[in-house]
Write an enzyme that holds these catalytic residues in place. Structure first.
Site, short mmCIF file in Angstrom:
data_model
loop_
_atom_site.label_atom_id
_atom_site.label_comp_id
_atom_site.label_asym_id
_atom_site.label_seq_id
_atom_site.Cartn_x
_atom_site.Cartn_y
_atom_site.Cartn_z
N ASP A 260 0.84 -1.19 0.00
CA ASP A 260 0.00 0.00 0.00
C ASP A 260 0.88 1.25 0.00
OD1 ASP A 260 -2.34 -1.47 0.04
OD2 ASP A 260 -2.48 -1.45 2.24
N TYR A 328 4.97 -9.05 7.68
CA TYR A 328 4.58 -7.67 7.91
C TYR A 328 4.74 -7.29 9.38
CZ TYR A 328 2.10 -8.16 3.43
OH TYR A 328 1.77 -8.38 2.11
N TYR A 400 -4.54 -9.62 2.28
CA TYR A 400 -4.78 -8.22 2.67
C TYR A 400 -4.68 -8.12 4.19
CZ TYR A 400 -6.43 -7.49 -2.10
OH TYR A 400 -6.53 -7.39 -3.46
#
Length: 441
Positions: A260, A328, A400
Site C-alpha cells: 500500500d 509484515y 490483505y
C-alpha cells in the site's frame, strides 16, 4: 510441364521482374538468389529462341525484353534497332528492384542506436498477394517463395552490408517494419530487463505511476496540470537515472506484488524486474546505475542486487507474486483495552490458519470481487499500550493484512477483531520480508 515451358507460359501472360520470376522456382536450385535465378531463366529463354531473329520469335523476345530481360533487349537492339520498352512487374510493380531507396531511408535512423541484431518485416498492399495467388493457381506454381520473405531478406541483407549487424529470427534487438510503397517504416527496439530489489522509506509514494482520478492523466486543476494523483512513485524514481543512462523512452516496474502507498517496504526489499523501454544504449554498468539511482532517490527508496534479467523472468515473477510468503509489521489499534490473555489468544489462534478473504471494499472497484483462500502462518504480538499492540504477521502473498486485522465487515473470516472480540484497525503497516516459501531465509 518443365521449368522452361512453365516460365515461357507465365511470361507470355504476365511481365515479371527477375526477383518475382526467380521466386516461382525458388526450390529448384540452391546456392543462388531469386534474382540470379530469374536472370538465368530469361537468358536461357533468349538463347533458346532461334537466331537470327525470325518473325515467329520476335514477339517472345519483345516479351522477354519488356520483362527486364537484358539479353533479350540487347539482342533486339542489335538486330532490329528496337527502342527500349519495359512493363512493370505484374506482382510487385517493380518495388523489389528499388529496395535501395527503402534502405537509404532506414539506415540513417539506426546510426545512433546500439544494437547487433535485427529482424525485418514488410507491409505490402493486399493486391500484391492477390495477384501472386492468382498466378500460382493459374500456372500451378508449387516451388515459389513468398513475396514478403524476399523483401525481408533483401532489405535485411542490404542494411547488414552498411551496418555491423546480423539478422536474428528469435530475439532481435530491433524489429523494423517497412512499407516500400509509402517509403515509411516503424521501428521497435527490444526492451532491456533489470532484476533487483527495492526498499521504500516513505509512506506517501505508490509503487507505480498513479494517474489523476479526475482527468485520467490529461492534466487538470486538481492535479495542477501534472496528470498524476501522486507526483512520485518507486517506478518513476528508478526511471529517472535509467532513462538518462540508456537514452530510453520510459521505464516500467514489475514487482513481486505491491505494498500500500502508506506502507514501508523494509528488510531485504521487494523483488522486481525493471523494463527499460526502447533503449538506444544497451551496454551499461549496472553497479554504476544502481549507485546513481540510490544517490538520486536518497531517503525515499533504495535499490539493490541489480543484475540483467529477461522477459521470461518477468513472467515468472508476475506469476509467482500470489504464491510468495510475506512478513509484515502492523501496529493494531483496538477500540477498547485489550488484556494479555486476549493477546495470547490471537497468537495461538493464527498458527497456519486458513482464512477466506473476499476482495476488500477499498479495492473492489479495480479487482474482481471474489473470495480468495490464504494462510496466516503466524501472528507474533507485543504490547505498545493498553489498547495497542505491534504484530509480526507471516502470511501468503496476496493476503490483505489491513482486512485481516479489521475484518472489513466480515469480508475476511476469521480476523483479528473477531478473535479478540474488540473492533480493531491497522494503524501502521510495514513490509519486512518477501520470500518464495516459508522455509527460505
Amino acid at each position: 510441364m518443365n521449368l522452361l515451358e512453365k516460365a515461357t507460359k507465365i511470361l507470355h501472360n504476365h511481365s515479371l521482374c527477375d526477383y518475382c520470376l526467380g521466386r516461382q522456382f525458388s526450390n529448384l536450385a540452391t546456392g543462388t538468389t531469386n534474382r540470379r535465378r530469374g536472370i538465368t531463366i530469361k537468358e536461357f529463354l533468349t538463347m533458346n529462341t532461334a537466331t537470327p531473329v525470325e518473325n515467329e520469335n520476335f514477339s517472345f523476345l519483345q516479351i522477354l525484353s519488356k520483362s527486364g530481360g537484358t539479353l533479350a533487349k540487347n539482342t533486339l537492339k542489335k538486330k532490329e534497332n528496337i527502342p527500349e520498352e519495359t512493363k512493370s512487374c505484374y506482382i510487385c510493380r517493380d518495388t523489389l528492384e528499388f529496395t535501395d531507396n527503402m534502405v537509404d531511408i532506414v539506415v540513417p535512423n539506426l546510426k545512433d542506436i546500439e544494437f547487433q541484431t535485427l529482424l525485418i518485416g514488410t507491409i505490402l498492399p493486399k493486391e500484391f498477394f492477390e495477384r501472386e495467388k492468382k498466378l500460382k493457381e493459374e500456372f500451378d506454381v508449387l516451388q515459389t517463395e513468398f513475396l514478403k520473405q524476399e523483401f525481408n531478406r533483401i532489405i535485411g541483407k542490404k542494411i547488414s552490408e552498411r551496418l555491423p549487424v546480423t539478422t536474428d529470427f528469435k530475439s532481435p534487438e530491433i524489429v523494423i517494419e517497412v512499407a516500400p510503397i509509402s517509403s515509411k517504416f516503424e521501428m521497435r527496439i527490444k526492451s532491456l530487463y533489470i532484476s533487483g530489489r527495492y526498499l521504500k522509506y516513505l509512506r506517501t509514494i505508490p509503487q507505480t505511476r498513479w494517474p489523476c482520478n479526475k482527468c485520467k492523466g490529461r492534466g487538470c486543476d486538481v492535479c495542477n496540470g501534472t496528470g498524476k494523483r501522486y507526483q512520485e512513485s518507486v517506478e518513476e524514481l528508478i526511471e529517472f537515472e535509467t532513462i538518462r543512462t540508456t537514452n530510453s523512452t520510459k521505464g516500467v516496474l514489475h514487482g513481486a506484488g505491491r505494498e500500500d502507498i502508506d506502507a514501508l517496504m523494509l528488510g531485504n526489499g521487494r523483488p522486481f524486474v525493471f523494463e527499460v523501454v526502447s533503449p538506444r544504449i544497451r551496454t551499461i554498468d549496472l553497479d554504476k546505475l544502481q549507485d546513481d539511482i540510490n544517490r538520486y532517490t536518497k531517503g525515499k527508496i533504495e535499490v539493490k542486487n541489480f543484475r540483467w534479467s529477461s522477459i521470461d523472468e518477468l513472467r515468472d515473477l508476475k506469476g509467482s507474486a500470489e504464491t510468495t510468503v510475506k512478513k509484515y509489521r502492523a501496529k493494531v489499534l483496538f477500540d477498547e483495552t485489550i488484556d494479555n490473555e486476549t493477546v495470547s489468544e490471537i497468537e495461538n489462534y493464527f498458527v497456519n490458519k486458513e482464512i477466506d478473504q473476499r476482495t476488500p471494499q477499498r479495492v473492489v472497484h479495480r479487482r474482481a470481487d471474489k473470495i480468495r483462500k490464504k494462510t496466516v502462518f503466524s501472528v507474533e504480538c507485543s504490547r505498545l499500550s493498553e489498547n495497542e499492540i505491534e504484530t509480526i504477521i507471516t502470511c501468503d502473498g496476496g493476503c490483505y493484512v489491513k482486512e485481516l486485522i479489521s475484518g472489513d465487515e466480515d469480508r475476511t473470516i476469521p480476523n483479528i477483531s473477531k478473535v479478540a472480540g474488540i473492533k480493531a484497525i491497522c494503524k501502521e503497516l510495514d513490509v519486512l520480508e518477501v520470500r518464495k516459501d516459508i522455509e527460505e531465509k
